[in-house]
Design a protein around this motif. Structure first.
Motif, PDB file in Angstrom:
ATOM      1  N   SER A 196      54.276  45.209  43.602  1.00  0.00           N
ATOM      2  CA  SER A 196      55.434  44.358  43.324  1.00  0.00           C
ATOM      3  C   SER A 196      55.151  43.391  42.172  1.00  0.00           C
ATOM      4  N   CYS A 197      56.215  43.087  41.466  1.00  0.00           N
ATOM      5  CA  CYS A 197      56.135  42.168  40.328  1.00  0.00           C
ATOM      6  C   CYS A 197      56.033  40.751  40.882  1.00  0.00           C
ATOM      7  N   LYS A 198      55.009  40.027  40.458  1.00  0.00           N
ATOM      8  CA  LYS A 198      54.817  38.677  41.001  1.00  0.00           C
ATOM      9  C   LYS A 198      55.744  37.648  40.330  1.00  0.00           C
ATOM     10  N   GLY A 199      56.577  38.150  39.409  1.00  0.00           N
ATOM     11  CA  GLY A 199      57.577  37.262  38.805  1.00  0.00           C
ATOM     12  C   GLY A 199      58.853  37.264  39.613  1.00  0.00           C
ATOM     13  N   CYS A 200      59.280  38.460  40.051  1.00  0.00           N
ATOM     14  CA  CYS A 200      60.557  38.553  40.764  1.00  0.00           C
ATOM     15  C   CYS A 200      60.419  39.205  42.138  1.00  0.00           C
ATOM     16  N   ASN A 201      59.193  39.620  42.461  1.00  0.00           N
ATOM     17  CA  ASN A 201      58.902  40.234  43.769  1.00  0.00           C
ATOM     18  C   ASN A 201      59.558  41.597  43.982  1.00  0.00           C
TER      19      ASN A 201
ATOM     20  N   THR B 194      57.183  45.937  30.465  1.00  0.00           N
ATOM     21  CA  THR B 194      57.850  44.788  31.088  1.00  0.00           C
ATOM     22  C   THR B 194      58.519  45.210  32.389  1.00  0.00           C
ATOM     23  N   CYS B 195      58.756  44.231  33.238  1.00  0.00           N
ATOM     24  CA  CYS B 195      59.413  44.489  34.523  1.00  0.00           C
ATOM     25  C   CYS B 195      60.864  44.892  34.264  1.00  0.00           C
ATOM     26  N   GLU B 196      61.304  45.930  34.943  1.00  0.00           N
ATOM     27  CA  GLU B 196      62.671  46.414  34.719  1.00  0.00           C
ATOM     28  C   GLU B 196      63.708  45.437  35.264  1.00  0.00           C
ATOM     29  N   VAL B 197      63.290  44.585  36.174  1.00  0.00           N
ATOM     30  CA  VAL B 197      64.234  43.649  36.787  1.00  0.00           C
ATOM     31  C   VAL B 197      64.246  42.299  36.065  1.00  0.00           C
ATOM     32  N   CYS B 198      63.055  41.702  35.896  1.00  0.00           N
ATOM     33  CA  CYS B 198      63.039  40.349  35.320  1.00  0.00           C
ATOM     34  C   CYS B 198      62.598  40.312  33.857  1.00  0.00           C
ATOM     35  N   ASN B 199      62.251  41.477  33.319  1.00  0.00           N
ATOM     36  CA  ASN B 199      61.879  41.587  31.899  1.00  0.00           C
ATOM     37  C   ASN B 199      60.575  40.883  31.500  1.00  0.00           C
TER      38      ASN B 199
HETATM   39 ZN    ZN Z   1      59.853  41.245  37.732  1.00  0.00          ZN
END
Ligand code: ZN
Length: 239
Positions: free
Chosen positions: A203-208, A227-232
């Protein structure tokens, strides 16, 4: 860019992020301070309002008392005048009527005297309240000034720390490629001061949000920034 390059660039960005995270937190803390001081000042001013009200009511009472004293003086004057006229009267009827007038005037003065006494007592009560309020306000002011000083000291502390962090930032930045730095700073500005984040337990620790295995594989290849597909935010993994 070679594998080693991108890896070390990401390491540089992570280092920079550590510094920037602290800078971001300190800046937002600092930004909240003037509002805090303003709110405290407003609360203190409001407390002073009660004092102003008390002082005004004391003035009112004093004015009422003076008016009553003037009234008393003129009533006494009238009674005295009547008294002197009393013995120049010719008939018993006139005499009785005048006597009644004198008694009435005396009754009036005693009512006014009572009222004056009441006003004195009310005034004393308000004076006592003012004294208490003064002491309380002094205490409140002391607390207010102490709290304000604490906040100002904290702002100074933040400024000192920010200067240190800016210096650290200047040391890290030359190791990072300009284009990458620009991307990082763009994300930093638009994503609450967090531009590069760890991927852990998928999981992305920026947006979980979930990071699929193929994306994790792409990160591990170090061919380009992922980059994260959700939070970039820029993603990295700990190896
Ligand atoms: Zn993210």
């Amino acid at each position: 860019m070679t594998t080693v390059d991108l890896k070390s660039q990401l390491t540089g960005l992570v280092k920079l992020q550590t510094v920037d995270t602290e800078i971001y937190a300190l800046r937002s803390e600092k930004e909240s301070k003037p509002e805090q001081i303003k709110a405290m000042e407003a609360a203190f001013e409001e407390k002073k309002q009660h004092m102003a009200t008390l002082e005004k009511s004391l003035l009112d009472l004093q004015k009422q008392r003076k008016d009553r004293e003037l009234e008393l003086g003129s009533k006494e004057e009238v009674a005295k005048k009547l008294q002197t006229q009393l013995y120049s009267l010719k008939t018993n009827k006139e005499y009785q009527a005048m006597l009644q007038q004198i008694q009435d005037a005396k009754a009036d003065t005693s009512i006014i005297e009572d009222k004056i006494l009441e006003l004195f007592e009310s005034g004393d009560k308000v004076k006592n309240e003012i004294d208490q309020e003064k002491r309380r306000l002094q205490e409140e002011e002391k607390i207010f000034l102490e709290q304000k000083k604490k906040i100002e000291d904290r702002i100074k502390e933040i400024d000192d720390r920010l200067a240190q962090l800016e210096a650290q930032r200047k040391q890290i930045i030359p190791d990072i490629e300009l284009k990458m730095l620009a991307q990082y700073e763009r994300i930093l500005l638009s994503r609450d001061g967090l531009a590069i984040v760890l991927v852990k337990d998928s999981s992305c620790k920026g947006c979980n949000m979930f990071v699929p295995p193929q994306v994790i594989n792409l990160i591990k290849m170090y061919e380009r920034i992922i980059t994260c597909e959700v939070c970039n935010r820029i993603l990295y993994i700990e190896e």
